[in-house]
Design an enzyme around this catalytic site. Structure first.
Site, PDB file in Angstrom:
ATOM      1  N   GLU A  52       0.824  -1.209   0.000  1.00 43.09           N
ATOM      2  CA  GLU A  52       0.000   0.000   0.000  1.00 43.09           C
ATOM      3  C   GLU A  52       0.864   1.268   0.000  1.00 43.09           C
ATOM      4  OE1 GLU A  52      -3.075   0.490  -0.505  1.00 43.09           O
ATOM      5  OE2 GLU A  52      -3.745  -1.593  -0.521  1.00 43.09           O
ATOM      6  N   TYR A 135      -6.587   6.505   4.415  1.00 41.97           N
ATOM      7  CA  TYR A 135      -6.793   5.470   3.400  1.00 41.97           C
ATOM      8  C   TYR A 135      -5.958   4.227   3.705  1.00 41.97           C
ATOM      9  CZ  TYR A 135      -5.916   2.552  -0.551  1.00 41.97           C
ATOM     10  OH  TYR A 135      -5.758   1.416  -1.317  1.00 41.97           O
ATOM     11  N   ASP A 153      -9.457   4.173  -2.918  1.00 45.09           N
ATOM     12  CA  ASP A 153      -8.342   4.638  -3.743  1.00 45.09           C
ATOM     13  C   ASP A 153      -8.883   5.202  -5.055  1.00 45.09           C
ATOM     14  OD1 ASP A 153      -9.096   2.416  -5.214  1.00 45.09           O
ATOM     15  OD2 ASP A 153      -7.116   1.476  -5.221  1.00 45.09           O
TER      16      ASP A 153
END
Length: 363
Positions: A52, A135, A153
């Site tokens: 990520e 996020y 995203d």
């Protein structure tokens, strides 16, 4: 636009089936990615977190080789937490957005020292770690720990904005998109729900020419019904930064190159570079050349034809490149060092500096 103002199409009776439709599609079409657990396997929080961070502002194709190098060198977060920052920066070189590499290392150190090498399993716990924002915390919580949360995203933004025909432009639309994305969570398999939407956006609901006929949600997609799906998500006009200009100085001493490290904080912090001027809007060549490194005995600078161009997130850059060759016993100025040209691949040069060096050395 608020949740209460969505159209009848957006709140159709099909809506409760969407999470199940997504998961059924994902079970048939899930992408095989080096950081993704196989069906039925538990996800590794380290691999989820590492991927990520790497995927921020970067493509899956670009990240793949870097991810493999990192997990081979540092197979778990404890190993990465014990690594030297310079080694991490060298391994990261070429991925861009180098603050991510510094935060990656700081986060690994924090997990090792403060959490015994085990990632927190809640969004709040994850957000307390360096470099993990809302996020990323949601993505790790959902994918690694199956917490019922929906990370959003760019791929998910596109899918949701089309599915509900959200007219408000980004970035103002983000809270509404987040709200609507959460309606696509089922009662279980939160991580798979998130990854299903990510895969849908990456492979079917693409920015241009989406393959709507193959989409599991195509029957009640508001934008597809209208026929304007490619116009979503709406985006506010993009502001382009002011062009900055500067000079870079490629100095060789036999088979060695003069380099220095940038300040730890700020743009490209901690990375390696050749000496250069400040990067300023409206700077002329004479002002840039006046900032050349002072080498004992004087230096005759040769300006290379053309310029090196690079585009950062907030501004474009043009660099004039000057070259010089100095005698074998020339000392490096304070804060600089000589490195063998043969080992430049092992230095933590950002892409803009690799362009400069290739231009200056005719590589």
């Amino acid at each position: 636009m608020s949740l209460s103002r969505v159209t009848k199409q957006q709140t159709s009776q099909r809506a409760p089936d969407r999470p199940a439709q997504l998961l059924a599609w994902y079970d048939r079409h899930r992408r095989r990615l080096p950081w993704r657990a196989a069906a039925g396997e538990l996800a590794d929080p380290y691999r989820v977190w590492l991927s990520e961070i790497m995927l921020q502002q970067t493509t899956v194709r670009a990240v793949g080789p870097y991810f493999e190098k990192f997990v081979t060198r540092w197979p778990d977060v404890s190993a990465l937490g014990r690594a030297a920052l310079d080694d991490v920066l060298r391994m990261w070189a070429g991925l861009g957005y180098y603050s991510r590499a510094r935060n990656l290392h700081a986060c690994a150190v924090a997990v090792l020292n403060d959490h015994g090498g085990v990632f927190p399993d809640t969004e709040d716990g994850l957000r307390a770690l360096p470099g993990i924002g809302p996020y990323t915390a949601a993505a790790i919580a959902a994918i690694a720990f199956d917490r019922r949360t929906m990370p959003v995203d760019g791929n998910i933004e596109r899918v949701v904005s089309r599915l509900y025909a959200i007219e408000e432009p980004l970035p103002k639309a983000k809270p509404l998109i987040q709200q609507m994305a959460a309606t696509l969570l089922g009662t279980s398999r939160a991580g798979d729900s998130a990854q299903a939407l990510m895969d849908l956006g990456a492979t079917i609901c693409t920015p241009k020419k989406p393959a709507c006929a193959l989409c599991p949600l195509n029957d009640d997609c508001a934008a597809r019904t209208r026929g304007d799906q490619e116009t979503f998500p709406r985006k506010a006009p993009k502001k382009s930064g002011t062009l900055r200009r500067g000079a870079a100085f490629v100095v060789t001493r036999g088979s060695e190159l003069l380099v220095r490290s940038r300040a730890e904080k700020g743009l490209l912090g901690g990375m390696t570079e050749v000496p250069g001027s400040e990067w300023l809007a409206g700077q002329d060549d004479a002002a840039a050349l006046a900032q050349a490194p002072a080498l004992k005995g004087g230096t005759r600078w040769h300006r290379k034809a053309g310029v090196v161009t690079h585009v950062f997130t907030h501004f474009p850059l043009e660099l004039v490149v000057y070259t010089a060759s100095v005698p074998a016993r020339t000392h490096a100025p304070d804060g600089m060092r000589w490195v063998p040209i043969a080992t430049l691949d092992g230095e933590a040069f950002p892409n803009v500096m690799r362009k400069v060096i290739a231009h200056g050395l005719d590589l």
